[in-house]
Design an enzyme around this catalytic site. Structure first.
Site, short mmCIF file in Angstrom:
data_model
loop_
_atom_site.label_atom_id
_atom_site.label_comp_id
_atom_site.label_asym_id
_atom_site.label_seq_id
_atom_site.Cartn_x
_atom_site.Cartn_y
_atom_site.Cartn_z
N LEU A 133 0.87 -1.17 0.00
CA LEU A 133 0.00 0.00 0.00
C LEU A 133 0.91 1.22 0.00
O LEU A 133 1.95 1.23 0.66
CB LEU A 133 -0.90 0.03 1.24
CG LEU A 133 -1.93 -1.10 1.39
CD1 LEU A 133 -2.71 -0.92 2.69
CD2 LEU A 133 -2.88 -1.15 0.20
N ASP A 134 0.52 2.26 -0.74
CA ASP A 134 1.30 3.49 -0.74
C ASP A 134 1.39 4.04 0.68
O ASP A 134 0.52 3.78 1.53
CB ASP A 134 0.64 4.54 -1.64
CG ASP A 134 0.65 4.15 -3.10
OD1 ASP A 134 1.56 3.40 -3.50
OD2 ASP A 134 -0.24 4.60 -3.84
N ARG A 135 2.41 4.83 0.92
CA ARG A 135 2.63 5.38 2.26
C ARG A 135 1.40 6.14 2.78
O ARG A 135 1.06 6.07 3.96
CB ARG A 135 3.85 6.32 2.24
CG ARG A 135 4.21 6.91 3.59
CD ARG A 135 5.56 7.59 3.57
NE ARG A 135 5.81 8.26 4.83
CZ ARG A 135 5.58 9.55 5.05
NH1 ARG A 135 5.11 10.31 4.07
NH2 ARG A 135 5.82 10.08 6.22
N THR A 137 -1.72 5.57 2.01
CA THR A 137 -2.93 4.74 2.02
C THR A 137 -2.99 3.90 3.29
O THR A 137 -1.97 3.40 3.76
CB THR A 137 -2.94 3.80 0.79
OG1 THR A 137 -2.82 4.58 -0.40
CG2 THR A 137 -4.20 2.97 0.74
N ARG A 231 -5.59 5.63 -7.85
CA ARG A 231 -5.35 7.07 -7.81
C ARG A 231 -5.40 7.67 -9.21
O ARG A 231 -6.05 8.70 -9.45
CB ARG A 231 -4.00 7.35 -7.15
CG ARG A 231 -3.92 6.87 -5.71
CD ARG A 231 -2.48 6.87 -5.18
NE ARG A 231 -1.91 8.22 -5.15
CZ ARG A 231 -0.66 8.46 -4.77
NH1 ARG A 231 0.14 7.46 -4.41
NH2 ARG A 231 -0.20 9.69 -4.77
#
Length: 297
Positions: A133-135, A137, A231
């Site tokens: 997961l992106d930082r 998220t 996104r």
């Protein structure tokens, strides 16, 4: 930012932290020790977390410089896990934490915290990051407990057989209650992706699940697993995620993207799933009663 310097004859035989202080005088010894402790120091491309390590002539010291405010302790207790059996465990990743180690950081990442938990229950396997997961998220992350489980879930992810459900908040109101984006994605800069004709295939299903006070809650189900897919596809639809300024979203306390749930079929047909609650910032950005958090996926 990564700084590098080589140990000369004069520094050979000294402690790592002392040598680094001499080579990088702009940082205090305390700052250097913090960098070493948090996994941001490499000695000839090998991670070193012992400040008293003796250095040799010709060795290269590399320091990954990370803001001190990002050094936040992260640990998981058994009662905090979202799911656990003999093969897998699932944890809640909060926004602001990295999923896995970086050149700047080991400690304080989800990967490191899960490995510490696994060691605490007597497992010898390393934590294996099979999806990220992106930082910015939040939400569910699954980890395999052993190599066979890692192979299983990696193959399921590759074949698109892991069902993922995300929640996102966007400004405005989409014309459609549900839609599909089938648009290939490619890298447009070092940290940014976009729709590109020569990109990799990417498909996402979207559905409005609530609206109020100019904010719309959208459920996203990615059918492929490209970087920044949800996104970019929401921005491509004209509705960038609130807080996702990289793709045109309005500023917010955090990026309002949350991995609500994951579901897949494990060995012997066992259904494995986990769900993660939203945090206070996400809840505050949504209008009161915009959706029922306990709604079926």
């Amino acid at each position: 930012m990564i700084l590098t310097a080589r140990v000369d004859a004069e520094l050979a035989g000294t402690r790592l932290d002392d040598a680094a202080k001499t080579l990088f005088p702009q940082y205090s010894k305390g700052e250097i020790r913090r960098i070493i402790d948090w996994g941001g120091c490499y000695l000839s491309q090998t991670l070193v977390r012992v400040a008293s390590r003796t250095v040799k002539e010709g060795e290269e010291i590399a320091l990954g410089i990370m803001e001190a405010e990002r050094c936040i302790e992260l640990a998981y207790k058994k009662e905090e896990l979202l799911y656990e059996d003999k093969d897998f465990l699932a944890v809640y990743k909060a926004a602001g934490f990295n999923s896995q180690r970086t050149p700047y950081q080991l400690k304080g990442t989800v990967e490191y915290a899960v490995e510490c938990y696994m060691k605490s229950i007597g497992l010898r396997d390393p934590s294996r990051v099979v999806h990220r997961l992106d930082r910015g998220t939040s939400g569910v992350m699954f980890f395999p407990k052993h190599k066979q489980a890692a192979t299983l879930i990696s193959n399921l992810l590759k074949d698109g057989k892991v069902q993922k459900t995300y929640w996102a908040l966007v400004a405005g109101s989409p014309d459609q209650q549900s839609w599909k984006v089938d648009a290939p994605l490619g890298k447009v800069s070092k940290f940014k992706y976009g729709v590109a004709l020569n990109g990799k295939p990417a498909r996402t299903l979207f559905r409005v699940v609530g609206e109020g006070a100019g904010v719309t809650a959208v459920e996203a189900k990615p059918l492929t697993g490209r970087t920044h897919q949800i996104r970019v596809h929401l921005a491509h639809s004209g509705f960038p995620i609130i807080g996702d300024e990289t793709y045109g979203g309005i500023p917010a306390a955090r990026m309002m993207l949350h991995c609500r749930g994951m579901r897949f079929t494990g060995a012997r047909g066992k259904v494995i799933e986990a769900f993660a609650p939203i945090d206070a910032d996400f809840r505050a950005a949504a209008a009161e009663g915009i959706w029922e958090e306990s709604a079926e996926q």
